[in-house]
Design a protein around this motif. Structure first.
Motif, PDB file in Angstrom:
ATOM      1  N   PRO A  81       1.953  14.960  11.583  1.00  0.00           N
ATOM      2  CA  PRO A  81       3.089  14.338  11.858  1.00  0.00           C
ATOM      3  C   PRO A  81       3.364  13.001  11.072  1.00  0.00           C
ATOM      4  CG  PRO A  81       1.608  14.012  13.706  1.00  0.00           C
ATOM      5  CD  PRO A  81       0.690  14.410  12.624  1.00  0.00           C
ATOM      6  N   LEU A  82       2.388  12.804   9.936  1.00  0.00           N
ATOM      7  CA  LEU A  82       2.823  11.514   9.250  1.00  0.00           C
ATOM      8  C   LEU A  82       4.055  11.578   8.632  1.00  0.00           C
ATOM      9  CD1 LEU A  82       2.062   8.693   8.304  1.00  0.00           C
ATOM     10  CD2 LEU A  82       0.675   9.786   6.536  1.00  0.00           C
TER      11      LEU A  82
ATOM     12  N   ASN B  69       7.005   9.925  10.174  1.00  0.00           N
ATOM     13  CA  ASN B  69       7.140   8.873  10.539  1.00  0.00           C
ATOM     14  C   ASN B  69       7.332   7.931   9.283  1.00  0.00           C
ATOM     15  OD1 ASN B  69       6.185   9.410  12.957  1.00  0.00           O
ATOM     16  ND2 ASN B  69       4.241   8.107  12.864  1.00  0.00           N
TER      17      ASN B  69
ATOM     18  N   GLN C 118      -1.746   3.574  14.917  1.00  0.00           N
ATOM     19  CA  GLN C 118      -1.167   3.039  13.491  1.00  0.00           C
ATOM     20  C   GLN C 118      -1.505   1.620  13.835  1.00  0.00           C
ATOM     21  OE1 GLN C 118       2.549   4.937  12.930  1.00  0.00           O
ATOM     22  NE2 GLN C 118       1.818   5.881  11.173  1.00  0.00           N
TER      23      GLN C 118
ATOM     24  N   TYR D 148      -6.421  -0.192   5.735  1.00  0.00           N
ATOM     25  CA  TYR D 148      -6.999  -1.398   6.562  1.00  0.00           C
ATOM     26  C   TYR D 148      -7.249  -0.960   8.143  1.00  0.00           C
ATOM     27  CZ  TYR D 148      -4.277  -3.904   3.141  1.00  0.00           C
ATOM     28  OH  TYR D 148      -3.707  -4.129   1.928  1.00  0.00           O
TER      29      TYR D 148
ATOM     30  N   HIS E 190      -3.334   2.635   6.288  1.00  0.00           N
ATOM     31  CA  HIS E 190      -4.599   3.428   6.228  1.00  0.00           C
ATOM     32  C   HIS E 190      -5.650   2.800   5.913  1.00  0.00           C
ATOM     33  CE1 HIS E 190      -7.337   6.537   5.665  1.00  0.00           C
ATOM     34  NE2 HIS E 190      -7.064   6.823   4.206  1.00  0.00           N
TER      35      HIS E 190
ATOM     36  N   ALA F 140       4.162  14.756  16.603  1.00  0.00           N
ATOM     37  CA  ALA F 140       3.389  14.180  17.560  1.00  0.00           C
ATOM     38  C   ALA F 140       3.412  15.005  19.078  1.00  0.00           C
ATOM     39  CB  ALA F 140       3.046  12.826  17.825  1.00  0.00           C
TER      40      ALA F 140
ATOM     41  N   CYS G 170      -2.930   8.030   7.126  1.00  0.00           N
ATOM     42  CA  CYS G 170      -2.105   7.596   8.164  1.00  0.00           C
ATOM     43  C   CYS G 170      -0.974   6.780   7.988  1.00  0.00           C
ATOM     44  CB  CYS G 170      -2.992   7.161   9.387  1.00  0.00           C
ATOM     45  SG  CYS G 170      -3.882   5.958   9.132  1.00  0.00           S
ATOM     46  N   GLY G 171      -0.545   6.405   6.819  1.00  0.00           N
ATOM     47  CA  GLY G 171       0.323   5.586   6.485  1.00  0.00           C
ATOM     48  C   GLY G 171       0.157   4.332   5.879  1.00  0.00           C
ATOM     49  N   PRO G 172       0.898   3.508   5.425  1.00  0.00           N
ATOM     50  CA  PRO G 172       0.690   2.412   4.564  1.00  0.00           C
ATOM     51  C   PRO G 172      -0.482   1.484   5.282  1.00  0.00           C
ATOM     52  CG  PRO G 172       3.123   2.356   5.023  1.00  0.00           C
ATOM     53  CD  PRO G 172       2.173   3.519   5.975  1.00  0.00           C
TER      54      PRO G 172
ATOM     55  N   THR H 172       3.977   8.557   2.664  1.00  0.00           N
ATOM     56  CA  THR H 172       2.636   8.095   2.212  1.00  0.00           C
ATOM     57  C   THR H 172       1.840   9.328   2.238  1.00  0.00           C
ATOM     58  OG1 THR H 172       2.437   7.568   4.518  1.00  0.00           O
ATOM     59  CG2 THR H 172       2.983   5.794   2.753  1.00  0.00           C
TER      60      THR H 172
ATOM     61  N   LEU I 275       5.393   9.148  18.067  1.00  0.00           N
ATOM     62  CA  LEU I 275       5.172   8.518  16.792  1.00  0.00           C
ATOM     63  C   LEU I 275       3.751   8.583  16.338  1.00  0.00           C
ATOM     64  CD1 LEU I 275       7.324   5.394  17.213  1.00  0.00           C
ATOM     65  CD2 LEU I 275       7.760   7.285  15.942  1.00  0.00           C
ATOM     66  N   ASP I 276       2.869   9.082  17.023  1.00  0.00           N
ATOM     67  CA  ASP I 276       1.447   9.198  16.650  1.00  0.00           C
ATOM     68  C   ASP I 276       1.305  10.007  15.311  1.00  0.00           C
ATOM     69  OD1 ASP I 276       0.600   7.739  18.753  1.00  0.00           O
ATOM     70  OD2 ASP I 276       0.588   9.310  20.113  1.00  0.00           O
ATOM     71  N   VAL I 277       0.230   9.748  14.838  1.00  0.00           N
ATOM     72  CA  VAL I 277      -0.326  10.709  13.564  1.00  0.00           C
ATOM     73  C   VAL I 277      -1.579  11.020  13.796  1.00  0.00           C
ATOM     74  CG1 VAL I 277       1.469   9.553  12.187  1.00  0.00           C
ATOM     75  CG2 VAL I 277      -0.795   8.885  12.087  1.00  0.00           C
ATOM     76  N   ILE I 278      -2.168  11.652  12.845  1.00  0.00           N
ATOM     77  CA  ILE I 278      -3.496  12.245  12.970  1.00  0.00           C
ATOM     78  C   ILE I 278      -4.392  11.093  12.127  1.00  0.00           C
ATOM     79  CG2 ILE I 278      -5.328  13.758  11.975  1.00  0.00           C
ATOM     80  CD1 ILE I 278      -3.135  15.793  12.275  1.00  0.00           C
TER      81      ILE I 278
ATOM     82  N   PRO J 252       0.801  -1.224   0.058  1.00  0.00           N
ATOM     83  CA  PRO J 252       0.209  -0.098   0.005  1.00  0.00           C
ATOM     84  C   PRO J 252       0.765   1.275  -0.008  1.00  0.00           C
ATOM     85  CG  PRO J 252      -0.623  -1.338   1.943  1.00  0.00           C
ATOM     86  CD  PRO J 252       0.500  -2.129   1.052  1.00  0.00           C
TER      87      PRO J 252
ATOM     88  N   LEU K 157       0.332   4.535  -2.065  1.00  0.00           N
ATOM     89  CA  LEU K 157       0.238   5.969  -1.596  1.00  0.00           C
ATOM     90  C   LEU K 157       1.430   6.943  -1.977  1.00  0.00           C
ATOM     91  CD1 LEU K 157      -0.741   4.963   2.004  1.00  0.00           C
ATOM     92  CD2 LEU K 157      -2.266   6.072   0.170  1.00  0.00           C
TER      93      LEU K 157
END
Ligand code: HEM
Ligand code: CU
Ligand code: CU
Lengths: 619, 192, 266
Positions: free
Chosen positions: A225-226, A229, C137, C241, C239, A313, C235-237, A217, C186-189, A146, A150
């Motif tokens: 903040p993605l 990461n 995540q 799922y 997302h 974050a 929110c990353g790869p 992504t 490490l958190d994201v939205i 995925p 993205l």
């Protein structure tokens, strides 16, 4: 002023050992290697391990860009003269070679921009085709991971926005047309545009090759903040966008100064062409907001390199969202305002009637420009408190009033006119139709209670493609057909042109109107995998999207063919009164051997006679 | 390709052209400064979002003050250089510009020192805005120093033809802009 | 003459359009399972009502003009001021566009905002079911503090959301990784979205946010996939799922489910 003419005629003073582009590539390679080695072997405490590190690649990239620009000609054209060394000038070559070197001819620069932008369009278009292919199935089948899908979305959006949306009509048509339209032989600062264009391929390739550093992504917004990461591909996103925005910033300075200070005699404020008005307001937006987003991206970059906690974050990630959309919303008007201006520019010629309520058209673009700075947070209805919604909702709804004025002007112009349905006017009608849908669907987004459902779904994807492709890309293609005789002295085949227009109209409206439905039915954005009940609509969308992709290719080939071997036409086939049609249809020639004098409005099709005269040199 | 020979062309008198050219160059310069001021505004904005008006007691006021004074003097010497070149005095221009360059280099190198030796946590919200703001000022200063250097070399090689003076003045004015911006950032970082 | 022809065509088209809005409008949201979704739907229908005539006015212009005024070579040539402006037309255009926008701002925008403000007032949250929603995540995690359920799971161990129909639910939205609570950076939205509820709210690291929903229909993800929790912000790869099943059930069934969760030790 004898230099006036020698400047545009190729100079043959010294043989240059290497073609500029080749020299640029060599210098770029050297620059990158030197700085990268310096960073990773000399300065890095973990010397040489690995060869390419985050910081070495970023600084190496900057060195490569400097090397590239110097090699392509900035060394002789800009650096040496600014130190007072004037005797070494570049050999720009003659004929086609001028297109592969820094050129002081604004028309050559315009075409360089258009070609670069078209390249970006098709690279990003290819990415879109891959996305649509993947989305034909609800499971992963084309991309193994995925994250790769993205990344493709991000590359598509970034290249489309920063190398096509902001560039094609401004750097491309703006550089090419504006000096001619206002009766000047050159832009205000020919060297500025001659160098800025070479940043466009740099930016496109940097973003396109971002996967070399890893996936990212976040999409074109580089969301925090993605972004912190993700793998390191995001570095090339920041850098590529930096190059592209730098290019647009420089062009905007040049175009603003050109419009303000290079107008010929009689080109008074109430005679300035609408397209020039469009360029003026867009350039002002660029001059404010491009530095803003560049600085924001520098902070994002430092968050990764140092690393600092700005938008992570534990920092303030909403600050990034605010700063991004502060730029991001003006950006979409940067994309579409030139298109609105082009409607008003081209339609009077097509219908042989004066531009209707011209002053309201001008007021419209100016107010869109002003209001565009007050609406950013409508992208953030889902993460603000309810109390913050109202002001942004208000301005967002109100901005449709000045935008609507462009429709009023065009409708007033074509009503009871002598309408000629040509390929350009057909494409503009289509563009107006599509942008209307884009605007009307935007009304739903402007209303928070509805937007909380629409936000981040394919409804929004449909909405903004309707505004951007529908508004800007259709108009861009219309303009390419319209000014084809100007570019080449040749014209297109009307049958093929109409076929091309209808082809993309069907492909586009089919694909993107179904996106509204699939979004309402529960399809969110940024997903290569989705519940299987959404598959039938997605297959239909993809098929239309392939039709659209092929249609764009068809139009490209047709325009290409027409430029090279289309039927020859007279210098002013549309009988336009605008000044750019008084010049020779050869991009390599001087515009006005004698400065023209404007004697009446360029849209006065109710009276016979010309809008500008060339004073008799003898008298 | 036809080229019309320029001796046939009726042109406005030379001084009118020059006048127009001056307006164009200075007009564009104002726009340019407008754009260039945006990153500074952004950093002020970010600083107040991130750290409000907080200034750590450990902030090295001496370094900040010396650097600010040097910057201020460099703006004055740049201004003197502009005055000199308007009066056609190329050598005074070069001397004053040389002074500006020296002062500018010293204050910019002091920023490198501030970076290296920051007496507070770089990961704090004040710390990160401090380091990035100083970095912005330093990078912009470097662009200004390059401009001054080029201008000085040009003045040496080409002398002070009327058409060239504009460029010489612009270099000085650009430095003054950068100095003022640096002073504002100094106040913001050390007092606000 | 042209004007009359145009006017008649416009009125006919607009009427057809309004009929279309009546027929198709209620299906605009496909499926609604909360009063909030109905609010959004009604607001949308209101907007459609007013936009329809405007839409057809412009579209008809774009079609009518090229057909009607084609090749009028030399027959009529508009001249003078009349060709360049038309004060009444400009005045009407601008007035109408201002009025329509002010109207939209008052209703539905402001009126709906009033309802949103109200929904968060303490007296309206009396007796509401509180659901702790934690996003990481890439997982949705649900807890029911009033019922002592800390991690709602179905028998297969997947996160699941059960809601009693007809009772106000207050979702408390937080983003952090409960498996790695030390890795705060490490958190994201994320964005908490149940399509059938017609509303989504972002879940933001370091913030606690709220969303109030009144479910109106007994249904479930199995019956209609629009009733599912879906992360809506990239929110990353993982997302795509990041979804979870939802069941809206009767009061008794809800209590039975809570008891089962207790028994399973959730
Ligand atoms: C060739 C036709 C095109 C197709 C089939 C297409 C299709 C798509 C698709 C499927 C997405 C992904 C939506 C998502 O999952 O969020 C997307 C995103 C996007 N597209 Fe296009 N697109 C096309 C042309 C364009 C053009 C011409 C532009 C602008 C000039 C554009 C700008 C964007 C942007 C900005 C995004 C958002 C990317 C992101 O979410 O970060 N697209 N497009
Ligand atoms: Cu998520
Ligand atoms: Cu997500």
């Amino acid at each position: 002023m004898a230099s006036v003419i020698t400047e545009t005629v190729p100079q043959q003073s010294r043989r240059q050992p290497l073609p500029p582009v080749v020299r640029g590539l060599i210098w770029a390679t050297i620059g990158f290697l030197v700085v990268n080695v310096l960073m990773s072997y000399v300065l890095d405490p973990l010397a040489g391990h690995p060869f390419i590190t985050n910081s070495s690649v970023v600084l190496g990239w900057f060195a490569a860009v400097v090397g590239w620009l110097l090699g392509v000609g900035a060394w002789e054209e800009i650096v040496l003269p600014s130190f007072g060394i004037l005797d070494r000038s570049v050999v720009t070559g003659t004929g086609w070679r001028q297109y592969f070197a820094m050129s002081l001819n604004h028309k050559v620069v315009g075409i360089q921009y258009l070609v670069a932008s078209t390249g970006g369009f098709f690279i990003a278009g290819l990415a879109a085709m891959l996305m649509r292919l993947e989305l034909m199935s609800p499971t992963m089948w084309l991309f193994p991971y995925p994250g790769q899908y993205l990344t493709t979305v991000g590359i598509h959006g970034t290249i489309m926005m920063f190398s096509v949306g902001t560039v094609a009509l401004v750097g491309g048509l703006g550089n090419y047309l504006i000096p001619q339209m206002i009766g000047s032989n050159r832009s205000a600062f020919p060297k500025v545009s001659s160098i800025s264009v070479w940043l466009v391929p740099v930016g496109i390739l940097t973003v396109a090759f971002s996967p070399l550093l890893g996936q990212w992504t976040t999409g074109w917004r580089g969301y925090e903040p993605l972004a912190q990461n993700d793998a390191n591909g995001i570095l090339f996103y920041y850098l590529g966008v930096f190059a592209l925005t730098m290019s647009s910033f420089l062009v905007s300075l040049n175009l603003t100064a050109t419009i303000l200070f290079k107008r010929t005699k009689g080109m008074t404020w109430n005679r300035i062409p609408m397209f020039a008005w469009g360029m003026l307001v867009v350039s002002l937006l660029n001059i404010i907001w491009l530095p803003e987003i560049q600085m924001t991206f520098v902070l994002g970059l430092l968050d990764r390199l140092v690393p600092l906690p700005f938008f992570t974050a534990v920092g303030s990630n909403l600050t990034y969202l605010e700063l991004f959309w502060l730029f991001g919303h003006p950006e979409v008007y940067i994309v579409v305002l030139p298109a609105l201006a082009l409607w008003m520019e081209i339609m009077p010629v097509m219908v042989r009637k004066p531009l209707f309520a011209r002053e309201w058209g001008v007021i419209g673009v100016i107010f869109v420009m002003l209001l565009s700075g007050f609406v950013w947070a409508h992208h953030m209805f889902t993460n603000m408190t309810y109390a913050e919604e109202l002001p942004f909702s208000f301005f967002t709804e109100m901005i449709s009033i000045p935008t609507g004025l462009a429709y009023m002007v065009v409708i007033g112009t074509i009503w009871k006119s002598n309408f000629k349905l040509t390929v350009p006017s057909l494409l503009i009608l289509m563009s107006m139709f599509n942008f209307l849908i884009g605007g009307m669907t935007g009304v739903f987004n402007a209303d928070p209670v509805v937007d909380l459902q629409l936000h981040d779904t394919f409804w929004v994807v449909g909405h903004f493609h309707f505004t951007i492709i529908g508004g800007m890309v259709f108009t861009w293609i219309a303009a390419m057909y319209y000014w084809l005789p100007k570019f080449s002295g040749r014209t297109y085949n009307p049958k093929l042109g109409v076929l091309g227009a209808i082809w993309i109209f069907i492909g586009f409206d089919g694909a993107f109107s179904l996106m509204f439905l699939v979004g309402m039915e529960g399809m969110n954005r940024w997903v290569p995998v989705y519940p299987s009940y959404l598959q039938p609509l997605n297959i239909a969308i993809s098929i239309f999207a392939f039709i659209l992709g092929a249609g764009f290719l068809f139009n490209l080939l047709h325009i290409w063919w027409a430029m090279k071997s289309g039927p020859k036409v007279e210098a002013n086939p549309w009988k336009s009164k605008s000044l750019e049609w008084m010049t020779e249809s050869n991009p390599l020639a001087e515009n006005f051997p004698v400065e023209p004098v404007v004697i009446s409005g360029t849209y006065d099709y109710d009276v016979d006679g010309v809008a500008a005269i060339i004073p008799n040199p003898a008298g | 390709m036809e080229v019309v020979h320029s001796n046939q062309v009726v042109r406005p008198a030379a001084h009118v052209e020059q006048e127009l050219e001056t307006r164009k160059v200075f007009g564009a310069f104002v726009l340019f400064l407008f754009g260039m001021s945006v990153p500074y505004f952004l950093m002020i904005n970010v600083r107040f979002i991130m750290a409000a008006g907080f200034v750590p007691s450990s902030a090295d006021q001496t370094t900040g003050a010396i650097q600010a004074v040097l910057t201020l003097i460099s703006a004055l010497t740049a201004w003197a250089a502009i005055r000199a070149i308007r009066g056609g005095n190329t050598s005074a221009y070069r001397v004053n510009l040389g002074l500006t360059l020296v002062l500018g280099w010293v204050s910019t190198l002091m920023m490198a020192w501030e970076w290296w030796y920051h007496p507070f946590d770089a990961m704090s919200h004040y710390g990160e805005t401090f380091l990035t703001t100083v970095g912005l000022v330093a990078v912009m200063n470097l662009s200004g120093l390059l401009t001054l250097w080029a201008s000085r070399a040009r003045a040496k090689r080409l002398g002070s033809d009327q058409t060239l003076v504009r460029g010489y003045r612009l270099a000085g004015m650009y430095w003054i802009f950068l100095a003022v911006a640096a002073l504002v950032m100094y106040i913001e970082l050390y007092f606000a | 003459m042209d004007l009359i022809l145009f006017g008649v065509a416009w009125v006919i088209l607009s009427l057809l359009g309004e009929w279309g809005v009546s027929a198709w409008g209620p299906h605009f949201y496909y499926f609604t399972a909360s009063t909030q979704a109905l609010d959004g739907l009604n607001a949308s229908i209101f907007l459609f009502r007013f936009l329809t005539p405007i839409f057809f006015f412009v579209v008809l212009m774009l079609i009518f003009v090229p057909l009607r005024f084609k090749h009028r070579e030399a027959t009529v040539k508009a001249q003078g001021r009349r060709a360049r402006t038309n004060r009444p037309f400009v005045a009407i255009w601008i007035t109408v566009s201002i009025l329509v926008n002010v109207l939209f701002f008052l209703h539905p925008t402001t009126s709906a905002a009033e309802q949103q403000f109200d929904s968060l007032l303490p007296q309206n949250l009396h007796g509401a079911l509180i659901v702790d929603v934690t996003a990481r995540q890439w997982e949705w995690h649900f807890g029911y503090p009033q019922y002592g359920v800390t991690a709602a799971k179905d028998p297969n161990g997947n996160d699941v959301l059960y809601l009693p129909v007809g009772r106000t639910v207050e979702f408390v939205l937080r983003s952090y990784d409960f498996n790695h609570p030390y890795a705060l950076g490490l958190d994201v939205i994320h964005s908490f979205w149940i399509p059938a509820f017609g509303e989504k709210e972002d879940v933001i690291p370091g913030e606690t946010r709220y969303e109030v929903i009144d479910p109106t229909v007994i249904t479930s993800t199995e019956q209609n996939p629009m009733v599912r929790v879906q992360c809506a912000e990239v929110c990353g790869p993982g997302h795509p799922y990041m979804y979870a099943a939802v069941h809206i059930v009767s009061d008794q069934a809800f209590l039975k489910w809570v008891a089962a969760e207790h028994k399973a030790g959730n």
